[in-house]
Design a protein around this motif. Structure first.
Motif, PDB file in Angstrom:
ATOM      1  N   HIS A  37       1.681  41.151 -28.758  1.00  0.00           N
ATOM      2  CA  HIS A  37       0.995  40.085 -29.488  1.00  0.00           C
ATOM      3  C   HIS A  37       0.630  38.938 -28.537  1.00  0.00           C
ATOM      4  CE1 HIS A  37      -0.168  37.754 -32.985  1.00  0.00           C
ATOM      5  NE2 HIS A  37       0.600  36.740 -32.580  1.00  0.00           N
ATOM      6  N   ALA A  38       1.545  38.582 -27.643  1.00  0.00           N
ATOM      7  CA  ALA A  38       1.287  37.488 -26.707  1.00  0.00           C
ATOM      8  C   ALA A  38       0.142  37.835 -25.764  1.00  0.00           C
ATOM      9  CB  ALA A  38       2.550  37.182 -25.914  1.00  0.00           C
ATOM     10  N   VAL A  39       0.143  39.075 -25.255  1.00  0.00           N
ATOM     11  CA  VAL A  39      -0.925  39.485 -24.338  1.00  0.00           C
ATOM     12  C   VAL A  39      -2.260  39.550 -25.059  1.00  0.00           C
ATOM     13  CG1 VAL A  39      -1.774  41.356 -22.866  1.00  0.00           C
ATOM     14  CG2 VAL A  39       0.648  40.712 -22.793  1.00  0.00           C
ATOM     15  N   SER A  40      -2.261  40.048 -26.294  1.00  0.00           N
ATOM     16  CA  SER A  40      -3.500  40.112 -27.071  1.00  0.00           C
ATOM     17  C   SER A  40      -4.050  38.714 -27.343  1.00  0.00           C
ATOM     18  CB  SER A  40      -3.248  40.842 -28.396  1.00  0.00           C
ATOM     19  OG  SER A  40      -2.912  42.193 -28.172  1.00  0.00           O
ATOM     20  N   ASN A  41      -3.144  37.774 -27.635  1.00  0.00           N
ATOM     21  CA  ASN A  41      -3.574  36.383 -27.845  1.00  0.00           C
ATOM     22  C   ASN A  41      -4.197  35.807 -26.575  1.00  0.00           C
ATOM     23  OD1 ASN A  41      -2.765  36.323 -30.485  1.00  0.00           O
ATOM     24  ND2 ASN A  41      -0.880  35.169 -30.127  1.00  0.00           N
TER      25      ASN A  41
END
Length: 295
Positions: A37-41
């Motif tokens: 989720h952090a990388v996608s954000n």
């Protein structure tokens, strides 16, 4: 920069170094979904794909490779800055991850763990014991412990205690049925366990006396990589074992195993704690080194 931005960059940095969301999550102490989720954000915010993902692999895009090259020195500087705060603390602070061979970890780390934690109550020591040769950088360790012969280039190595030896042992019942070996050549008439690395490669039994070196390659029916299993096999009266002296000692002292060929046994290569030469050393790692270093 917002805290969330830095967290996203740290997540990307971990995934990029490990090429794995799972390993990055283990290093960061969060779930793999949180890392994803952090990388996608981060990718959504910068508007550029940084990682190529498949069900089996993770790789960097050109943009991701460029970002990683810029981030690595920056995170190194952040680590140095945080570590500098240790001068204002009474004891080292934070987590130190150590990898050590399972066959010797209890004898190397066991005697120092208690005092190390007692003297450094804010230190978090995480030890993973495995005989598999690993890349400590790729798998997120601060340092590893190995014999000198298996150290990689680009590593700083510190000689540590104790210096260990391998010994040949068999049970009283085994020696009641077989002649006691006096020379390494006598082992050819014995049942001897084959010593094996986790990758199934065998390694010989090594002996030395007055400058005369001998390598003996067992061909017995057992091939094992775990020294505790080797001792169990020796206790079962079926074979001779070539194991770490400290593992065999309690069984020898109890009379359950008998040592042989002692005049041919020499100390093994020194053990070393090693860590990446270009990475800063945290105060916690310094504390571990001082506890293990040969004085």
């Amino acid at each position: 920069m917002r805290t969330t931005d830095l967290s996203e960059l740290a997540a990307f940095d971990a995934v990029a170094r490990h090429r794995s969301f799972r390993k990055a999550a283990e290093e960061r102490g969060v779930t793999a979904s949180a890392i994803s989720h952090a990388v996608s954000n981060l990718e959504a915010r910068v508007g550029i794909r940084l990682l190529n993902r498949t069900t089996r692999s993770v790789s960097l895009t050109d943009a991701g490779a460029m970002l990683l090259a810029q981030l690595s020195p920056a995170f190194g500087d952040i680590g140095l800055a945080l570590d500098a705060l240790n001068q204002y603390r009474d004891t080292p602070f934070g987590k130190v991850r150590i990898n050590a061979p399972n066959s010797i970890a209890p004898f190397v780390l066991g005697p120092v763990i208690g005092k190390l934690i007692e003297r450094n109550p804010k230190l978090e020591l995480e030890i993973v014991a495995t005989d598999r040769l690993i890349d400590i950088v790729e798998e997120g360790f601060d340092a590893g412990i190995r014999l000198g012969e298996s150290l990689r280039e680009g590593m700083t190595a510190v000689r540590i205690k104790p210096r260990m030896s391998l010994v040949v042992v068999g049970s009283p019942a085994y020696f009641a049925r077989h002649p006691f070996p006096r020379m390494p050549a006598d082992l050819k008439s014995h049942v001897c366990i084959q010593n094996m690395y986790p990758n199934t490669a065998r390694y010989p039994w090594f002996f030395s006396r007055e400058g005369h070196e001998v390598e003996f390659e067992p061909t017995g029916p057992l091939a094992l990589h775990d020294h505790e299993l080797m001792i169990e096999a020796a206790l079962a009266d079926v074979a001779l074992a070539y194991v770490w002296e400290d593992r065999a000692r309690p069984y020898v002292e109890a009379g359950r195993l008998i040592r042989c060929l002692d005049e041919w046994i020499v100390p093994e290569d020194w053990l070393y704690l090693y860590y990446p030469a270009r990475r800063h050393m945290s105060a916690g790692l310094r504390a571990v080194i001082e506890a293990l270093r040969v004085s």
